[in-house]
Design a protein around this motif. Structure first.
Motif, PDB file in Angstrom:
ATOM      1  N   GLU A  53      25.192 -18.080 -41.898  1.00  0.00           N
ATOM      2  CA  GLU A  53      25.933 -17.819 -40.644  1.00  0.00           C
ATOM      3  C   GLU A  53      27.413 -17.556 -40.945  1.00  0.00           C
ATOM      4  O   GLU A  53      28.040 -16.697 -40.311  1.00  0.00           O
ATOM      5  CB  GLU A  53      25.800 -19.013 -39.692  1.00  0.00           C
ATOM      6  CG  GLU A  53      24.454 -19.051 -38.972  1.00  0.00           C
ATOM      7  CD  GLU A  53      24.229 -20.352 -38.195  1.00  0.00           C
ATOM      8  OE1 GLU A  53      23.355 -20.346 -37.313  1.00  0.00           O
ATOM      9  OE2 GLU A  53      24.907 -21.361 -38.469  1.00  0.00           O
ATOM     10  N   ILE A  54      27.943 -18.302 -41.913  1.00  0.00           N
ATOM     11  CA  ILE A  54      29.352 -18.085 -42.293  1.00  0.00           C
ATOM     12  C   ILE A  54      29.519 -16.684 -42.882  1.00  0.00           C
ATOM     13  O   ILE A  54      30.447 -15.946 -42.520  1.00  0.00           O
ATOM     14  CB  ILE A  54      29.810 -19.175 -43.308  1.00  0.00           C
ATOM     15  CG1 ILE A  54      29.929 -20.513 -42.598  1.00  0.00           C
ATOM     16  CG2 ILE A  54      31.124 -18.780 -43.985  1.00  0.00           C
ATOM     17  CD1 ILE A  54      30.166 -21.704 -43.502  1.00  0.00           C
ATOM     18  N   ILE A  55      28.603 -16.308 -43.769  1.00  0.00           N
ATOM     19  CA  ILE A  55      28.678 -14.972 -44.393  1.00  0.00           C
ATOM     20  C   ILE A  55      28.581 -13.891 -43.307  1.00  0.00           C
ATOM     21  O   ILE A  55      29.349 -12.922 -43.312  1.00  0.00           O
ATOM     22  CB  ILE A  55      27.566 -14.811 -45.461  1.00  0.00           C
ATOM     23  CG1 ILE A  55      27.889 -15.720 -46.648  1.00  0.00           C
ATOM     24  CG2 ILE A  55      27.409 -13.360 -45.903  1.00  0.00           C
ATOM     25  CD1 ILE A  55      26.763 -15.869 -47.665  1.00  0.00           C
ATOM     26  N   ALA A  56      27.673 -14.081 -42.369  1.00  0.00           N
ATOM     27  CA  ALA A  56      27.512 -13.092 -41.284  1.00  0.00           C
ATOM     28  C   ALA A  56      28.777 -13.022 -40.430  1.00  0.00           C
ATOM     29  O   ALA A  56      29.206 -11.926 -40.020  1.00  0.00           O
ATOM     30  CB  ALA A  56      26.304 -13.467 -40.427  1.00  0.00           C
ATOM     31  N   ALA A  57      29.397 -14.184 -40.173  1.00  0.00           N
ATOM     32  CA  ALA A  57      30.613 -14.209 -39.341  1.00  0.00           C
ATOM     33  C   ALA A  57      31.763 -13.507 -40.049  1.00  0.00           C
ATOM     34  O   ALA A  57      32.524 -12.751 -39.425  1.00  0.00           O
ATOM     35  CB  ALA A  57      30.988 -15.656 -39.023  1.00  0.00           C
ATOM     36  N   VAL A  58      31.899 -13.743 -41.356  1.00  0.00           N
ATOM     37  CA  VAL A  58      32.969 -13.074 -42.120  1.00  0.00           C
ATOM     38  C   VAL A  58      32.711 -11.565 -42.134  1.00  0.00           C
ATOM     39  O   VAL A  58      33.624 -10.760 -41.887  1.00  0.00           O
ATOM     40  CB  VAL A  58      33.049 -13.640 -43.565  1.00  0.00           C
ATOM     41  CG1 VAL A  58      33.993 -12.790 -44.418  1.00  0.00           C
ATOM     42  CG2 VAL A  58      33.515 -15.094 -43.551  1.00  0.00           C
TER      43      VAL A  58
ATOM     44  N   ALA B 185      27.091  -1.799 -45.051  1.00  0.00           N
ATOM     45  CA  ALA B 185      26.498  -1.554 -46.372  1.00  0.00           C
ATOM     46  C   ALA B 185      27.532  -1.690 -47.494  1.00  0.00           C
ATOM     47  O   ALA B 185      27.181  -1.898 -48.659  1.00  0.00           O
ATOM     48  CB  ALA B 185      25.874  -0.164 -46.403  1.00  0.00           C
ATOM     49  N   GLU B 186      28.818  -1.551 -47.127  1.00  0.00           N
ATOM     50  CA  GLU B 186      29.891  -1.657 -48.136  1.00  0.00           C
ATOM     51  C   GLU B 186      30.187  -3.106 -48.499  1.00  0.00           C
ATOM     52  O   GLU B 186      30.900  -3.369 -49.462  1.00  0.00           O
ATOM     53  CB  GLU B 186      31.188  -1.078 -47.568  1.00  0.00           C
ATOM     54  CG  GLU B 186      31.341   0.424 -47.653  1.00  0.00           C
ATOM     55  CD  GLU B 186      32.749   0.815 -47.216  1.00  0.00           C
ATOM     56  OE1 GLU B 186      33.683   0.667 -47.995  1.00  0.00           O
ATOM     57  OE2 GLU B 186      32.880   1.240 -46.048  1.00  0.00           O
ATOM     58  N   LEU B 187      29.699  -4.040 -47.660  1.00  0.00           N
ATOM     59  CA  LEU B 187      30.115  -5.437 -47.812  1.00  0.00           C
ATOM     60  C   LEU B 187      29.171  -6.206 -48.724  1.00  0.00           C
ATOM     61  O   LEU B 187      27.964  -6.173 -48.532  1.00  0.00           O
ATOM     62  CB  LEU B 187      30.175  -6.115 -46.434  1.00  0.00           C
ATOM     63  CG  LEU B 187      31.081  -5.430 -45.410  1.00  0.00           C
ATOM     64  CD1 LEU B 187      30.973  -6.121 -44.066  1.00  0.00           C
ATOM     65  CD2 LEU B 187      32.519  -5.405 -45.897  1.00  0.00           C
ATOM     66  N   GLY B 188      29.738  -6.870 -49.704  1.00  0.00           N
ATOM     67  CA  GLY B 188      28.947  -7.678 -50.616  1.00  0.00           C
ATOM     68  C   GLY B 188      29.867  -8.617 -51.365  1.00  0.00           C
ATOM     69  O   GLY B 188      31.079  -8.367 -51.433  1.00  0.00           O
TER      70      GLY B 188
ATOM     71  N   GLY C 282      33.232 -12.321 -51.871  1.00  0.00           N
ATOM     72  CA  GLY C 282      32.516 -13.558 -52.216  1.00  0.00           C
ATOM     73  C   GLY C 282      33.453 -14.762 -52.201  1.00  0.00           C
ATOM     74  O   GLY C 282      33.049 -15.859 -51.801  1.00  0.00           O
ATOM     75  N   ASP C 283      34.707 -14.562 -52.618  1.00  0.00           N
ATOM     76  CA  ASP C 283      35.696 -15.650 -52.577  1.00  0.00           C
ATOM     77  C   ASP C 283      35.945 -16.090 -51.131  1.00  0.00           C
ATOM     78  O   ASP C 283      36.152 -17.276 -50.862  1.00  0.00           O
ATOM     79  CB  ASP C 283      37.022 -15.213 -53.199  1.00  0.00           C
ATOM     80  CG  ASP C 283      36.901 -14.933 -54.687  1.00  0.00           C
ATOM     81  OD1 ASP C 283      35.973 -15.467 -55.321  1.00  0.00           O
ATOM     82  OD2 ASP C 283      37.734 -14.159 -55.210  1.00  0.00           O
ATOM     83  N   VAL C 284      35.948 -15.116 -50.213  1.00  0.00           N
ATOM     84  CA  VAL C 284      36.159 -15.450 -48.788  1.00  0.00           C
ATOM     85  C   VAL C 284      34.976 -16.277 -48.285  1.00  0.00           C
ATOM     86  O   VAL C 284      35.154 -17.325 -47.639  1.00  0.00           O
ATOM     87  CB  VAL C 284      36.321 -14.181 -47.911  1.00  0.00           C
ATOM     88  CG1 VAL C 284      36.577 -14.549 -46.448  1.00  0.00           C
ATOM     89  CG2 VAL C 284      37.438 -13.299 -48.427  1.00  0.00           C
TER      90      VAL C 284
END
Lengths: 254, 88
Positions: free
Chosen positions: B5-10, B23-26, B70-72
């Protein structure tokens, strides 16, 4: 280094030096008199410094560069006559001279700290009101831009921040886009190709075809400038410039 | 919030605020070099993250070490874990 490259470097730097010296010989005394007169009359000398830089740039292109390289100006929009922000890709130190091809005397450039501090060029840049992008805060940049736009001066910026020295288009900084938005300035993208090795990052001229192409694109629609976030505005402008670079690099001279 | 959920929110902030393609986000994407944000854009990002997670970030030293997306993710996953530990 091949004989051709030695000739090219010696020729361009030699003629650049010669043109600069002749220019100083011809213009130093009249310009000094004009400068002191303007100060006595409490008039701003900056527009005259910009005219002199423009004249120098045109002379360099016509006399010092033409025997060695071809410069082709292929605009898709007329050069703006009023205050505007022009953003270009930045491959080489020659970009600053090539902007003279825009035939716009009242133009200032945002520059890095080092050209701003060069003994001769830096003196003229400072007095012409060029903007040191490394020292201005976002608020100061906006304030300076606002003043220049009110004076109908165009401001050319290189949002990559530094020369790429290659055909790569680096990521953009957003400061000039934020300032343009805050001032409501017309925003013109543009691109320069063919000069990535003229000179390279170590200031050596390496000839690859010897044709430099410069293009000014139509302005970004004002409603787009006003409504987008600064990040999206800079990315969309970068994409426009990237497409124009691809087109120009595929262009064939006739 | 769970980790996903945190990853989706960021990711949602990057999509909404910066109009980046999902698609650019990883996690390996560098925020400056790959996604094109600069120091001023980071300020906008901080404001959006603060609003989303309700955590003041300006004084946080760890935020300065962030390089990749990933750090975020990891930064907020750790914050959430410490918040849960404090509450528990």
């Amino acid at each position: 280094m091949s004989l051709r490259l030695v000739w090219l470097n010696a020729g361009i730097y030699g003629s650049l030096g010669l043109v600069t010296v002749l220019f100083l010989v011809v213009f130093t005394i009249p310009f000094a008199l004009l400068y002191w007169s303007l100060l006595l009359l409490r008039r701003d000398p900056a527009p005259w410094f910009r005219r002199l830089i423009y004249l120098y740039g045109r002379t360099v292109l016509a006399v010092a560069v033409r025997p060695f390289l071809r410069v082709r100006y292929l605009p898709l929009a007329p050069t703006p006559t009023g205050g505007a922000v022009l953003v270009f890709n930045h491959r080489s130190a020659s970009d600053a001279f090539l902007l003279a091809a825009l035939k716009r005397a009242q133009l200032v450039q945002t520059v890095n700290f080092w050209p701003y501090r060069l003994p001769l060029f830096g003196f003229f840049a400072r007095h012409a009101g060029y903007l040191d992008s490394t020292r201005l805060s976002p608020d100061e940049l906006t304030s300076r831009l606002e003043t220049l736009l009110q004076q109908n001066v165009a401001v050319a910026a290189f949002p990559e921040g530094t020369r790429s020295g290659s055909r790569q288009l680096n990521q953009f900084h957003s400061a000039i886009f934020r300032a343009a938005q805050r001032c409501g300035a017309p925003l013109y993208p543009g691109c320069i190709v063919g000069n990535e090795q003229l000179p390279d990052r170590r200031f050596r001229f390496r000839c690859r075809g010897g044709v430099i192409r410069l293009r000014l694109l139509p302005p970004v629609p004002p409603e787009e400038v006003a409504s987008l976030t600064p990040f999206v505005l800079k990315q969309r402008t970068r994409e426009r410039i990237k497409q124009a670079i691809t087109q120009l690099e595929g262009a064939v001279d006739v | 919030m769970t980790d996903s959920e945190i990853i989706a929110a960021v990711n949602a902030i990057f999509v909404e605020q910066f109009e980046l393609d999902p698609a650019e986000l990883g996690p390996d994407r560098k925020i400056f070099d790959d996604l094109g944000l600069d120091s001023l854009d980071i300020v906008d990002l901080m404001v959006a993250l603060q609003r989303k997670f309700g955590i003041p970030l300006r004084q946080n030293e760890e935020i300065r070490k962030i390089v990749t997306l990933g750090d975020v993710y990891n930064f907020f996953i750790r914050l959430e874990a410490s918040r849960r530990a404090t509450e528990g």
